[in-house]
Enzyme design. Structure first.
Site, PDB file in Angstrom:
ATOM      1  N   ARG A 116       0.852  -1.193   0.000  1.00 51.51           N
ATOM      2  CA  ARG A 116       0.000   0.000   0.000  1.00 51.51           C
ATOM      3  C   ARG A 116       0.886   1.241   0.000  1.00 51.51           C
ATOM      4  NH1 ARG A 116      -2.513   0.741   4.641  1.00 51.51           N
ATOM      5  NH2 ARG A 116      -3.958   2.233   3.790  1.00 51.51           N
ATOM      6  N   LYS A 181       4.620  -6.297  11.783  1.00 54.17           N
ATOM      7  CA  LYS A 181       3.742  -6.700  10.678  1.00 54.17           C
ATOM      8  C   LYS A 181       4.063  -8.126  10.210  1.00 54.17           C
ATOM      9  CE  LYS A 181       2.059  -4.844   6.346  1.00 54.17           C
ATOM     10  NZ  LYS A 181       1.573  -3.602   5.785  1.00 54.17           N
ATOM     11  N   ARG A 316      -0.560   5.291  13.014  1.00 57.95           N
ATOM     12  CA  ARG A 316       0.486   4.828  13.937  1.00 57.95           C
ATOM     13  C   ARG A 316       0.056   5.203  15.344  1.00 57.95           C
ATOM     14  NH1 ARG A 316       3.351   9.314  15.396  1.00 57.95           N
ATOM     15  NH2 ARG A 316       3.455  10.954  13.830  1.00 57.95           N
TER      16      ARG A 316
END
Ligand code: BTN
Length: 321
Positions: A116, A181, A316
């Site tokens: 992305r 992640k 974030r």
């Protein structure tokens, strides 16, 4: 090159002659392919006089035959490619050459994997999952509401079923374990969004890649292997993912995202947390309230709830959160 790799994937020695016989080519042709494995895929091959050739470490390749046999009768057709620029790009190309969806494109590696917000997706050979599912969407973009969030739920179930139980979701569609992640989702549309269009659901999962490897990834990351302490069979993961996607997409079609909203929020790691949302050059600080029935983020900003949706947003945590 894939037939040769399938013979070598056990990590044992194979003589040049036996490889040539199995592949129906000369020993010189085998030698050429072995060099290509090293040069193009970066796979070291050991050669020992009198014993033959073996890979420096064994591999478990994606197996089209096994994947087709393990799926239900209505399973999506799957194509496995040894190497491609991006499975999403390949899926879009196949669509424009009139391949009829639904279908899945997998690759052992991507040379220009896309993430992305213009990021690259690091995609080394035979280690991770690079998966693109193409679906036809009738009735315009409204049908797509919540789609990327529901894909996240399906992927979460598949990853947890293989033991990574601490994995959770981060809006809009990242999967994290302890702030790192482990997987990401990139949806791309083709056709007329107001009418009949196609959606490419691109999924990348860090499966067997280890943090010790020198990879240029610009955010904290982990992999299923790093979390579990042992390797994961990607064929099994694909089977579970197909199963979960088919079930969740069926529910989304029949019931809409509103019915899946609670489940999504229950797995959202940043529910109630103070975050900074980046939208282009704008930074907005607020507290995450959840998502609405279209999948938009509900953020409490200075006492007022605001909604945010769209592909280019990112979140974030605030330092004090
Ligand atoms: C993200 O930035 O979190 C989304 C990552 C999506 C990566 C996958 S890998 C398979 C598919 N092909 C691509 O080029 N990207 C997606």
């Amino acid at each position: 090159m894939l037939p040769l790799l399938r013979l070598l994937q056990d990590g044992r020695f194979h003589s040049g002659e036996a490889l040539g016989v199995a592949l129906g080519v000369s020993r010189a042709a085998v030698w050429k392919q072995l060099r290509a494995l090293e040069a193009e895929l970066g796979l070291p091959v050991h050669k020992v006089r009198g014993r033959g050739y073996r890979l420096a470490s064994p591999l478990r390749l994606l197996d089209e035959g096994q994947l087709a046999a393990s799926g239900p009768d209505h399973a999506w057709p799957i194509t496995v490619l040894p190497s491609v620029d991006s499975t999403n790009s390949e899926a879009l190309r196949q669509l424009s050459s009139q391949r009829q969806p639904p279908f899945v494109v997998l690759a052992e590696r991507q040379t220009s994997g896309r993430g992305r917000r213009g990021r690259a997706w690091v995609s080394p050979f035979a280690e991770n999952l690079y998966y693109s599912l193409v679906l036809r969407v009738e009735g315009g973009v409204r049908q797509l509401e919540g789609l990327s969030l529901v894909v996240g739920l399906a992927l979460l179930r598949a990853i947890r079923a293989l033991g990574v139980e601490q994995a959770g979701l981060k809006w809009p569609n990242d999967l994290l374990v302890n702030g790192r992640k482990i997987a990401g989702i990139l949806l791309e549309l083709s056709g007329d969004p107001a009418d009949v269009c196609h959606v490419v659901i691109g999924i990348g999962v860090n499966v067997n890649m280890l943090p010790a490897e020198s990879l240029s990834i610009d955010q904290p990351w982990t992999s299923m292997r790093a979390e579990l302490g042992c390797g994961v069979d990607r064929n099994e993961l694909v089977g579970l993912l197909n199963e979960q996607l088919s079930a969740y997409l069926g529910r989304l079609r029949q019931e809409g995202f509103a019915k899946l909203l609670e489940e999504w929020q229950g797995n959202h790691l940043w529910q109630g947390r103070r975050v900074v949302l980046t939208a282009g050059t704008q930074q907005i600080e607020g507290v995450v309230r959840g998502v609405d029935s279209t999948g938009a983020l509900r953020l409490l900003v200075d006492g007022v709830e605001r909604l945010f949706s769209g592909g280019e947003l990112s979140l974030r945590l605030c330092n004090d959160s």
